[in-house]
Design an enzyme around this catalytic site. Sequence first.
Site, mmCIF file in Angstrom:
data_model
loop_
_atom_site.group_PDB
_atom_site.id
_atom_site.type_symbol
_atom_site.label_atom_id
_atom_site.label_comp_id
_atom_site.label_asym_id
_atom_site.label_seq_id
_atom_site.Cartn_x
_atom_site.Cartn_y
_atom_site.Cartn_z
ATOM 1 N N CYS A 131 0.846 -1.193 0.000
ATOM 2 C CA CYS A 131 0.000 0.000 0.000
ATOM 3 C C CYS A 131 0.877 1.237 0.000
ATOM 4 C CB CYS A 131 -0.896 -0.013 1.240
ATOM 5 S SG CYS A 131 -1.970 1.427 1.412
ATOM 6 N N HIS A 173 -9.119 -3.829 -2.480
ATOM 7 C CA HIS A 173 -8.114 -3.097 -1.713
ATOM 8 C C HIS A 173 -8.447 -1.605 -1.652
ATOM 9 C CE1 HIS A 173 -3.818 -2.385 -0.408
ATOM 10 N NE2 HIS A 173 -4.166 -1.172 -0.806
ATOM 11 N N GLU A 174 -8.750 -1.013 -2.806
ATOM 12 C CA GLU A 174 -9.055 0.419 -2.832
ATOM 13 C C GLU A 174 -10.388 0.715 -2.143
ATOM 14 O OE1 GLU A 174 -6.762 2.400 -3.529
ATOM 15 O OE2 GLU A 174 -5.456 0.869 -4.399
ATOM 16 N N HIS A 177 -10.135 1.330 1.475
ATOM 17 C CA HIS A 177 -9.703 2.687 1.845
ATOM 18 C C HIS A 177 -10.887 3.625 2.062
ATOM 19 C CE1 HIS A 177 -5.380 2.608 1.816
ATOM 20 N NE2 HIS A 177 -5.333 2.026 0.625
#
Length: 220
Positions: A131, A173-174, A177
């Site tokens: 990351c 993954h994004e 966030h």
Amino acid sequence: MELLNSKIYLREILRLPKMVLPVVVYGDPVLRKTGVTIDKNYEGLDTLIANMFETMYEANGVGIAAPQIGKAIRLFVIDASPFAEVDEEDEDEEEKLSKKELAFLKDFKRVFINAKIIEEKGEEWKFNEGCLSIPKIREDVLRKQTVTIEYYDEHFKKHTETLEGLAARVVQHEYDHIEGKLFTDRISAFKRKLLSGKLTDISKGKFSADYKTKVYKAKK
């Protein structure tokens, strides 16, 4: 035709004057906030998208979310084409992606606004993730194979898309966030404990990175 127009519009965005933004690193509270939804009148949206792509490319990333540049909004961008380039150079035949997945990743460049994951399914599989907000740390993370996601593109046109494999992985993954989560939340408590010293160092600015970063400093 609509897809072609979308690609043309995205190219126009990327032609806008842009700048590389500093990447917010571990320890900044913005990384733990749930992103708020935005509308098409969000001030400077096109420029922000262009800057996020530029920042991502400068840092050799394949995705970046708005919280990583200090904005707690539901926006992230992805360009997974480097995965296809790396795989073509991989000499391990067993690890190579299928031609279909390679072709998809080469063209997998998207803007995700107000995204919502509808479903995750399939067997969990392991992949070594890193990351931009946690420099020089990588760990194996388990995620579901397939994801269905609703989102708006840079035109504020709504899409529902089902993705598999690495494309799904990058989106998951994004998406974490904009939900205030990091990949380190998905590893075992034991591994997190082993990493605690390095994570503390990052939060204090004791790290090196090949791209612009920003360390959180609490207001006195």
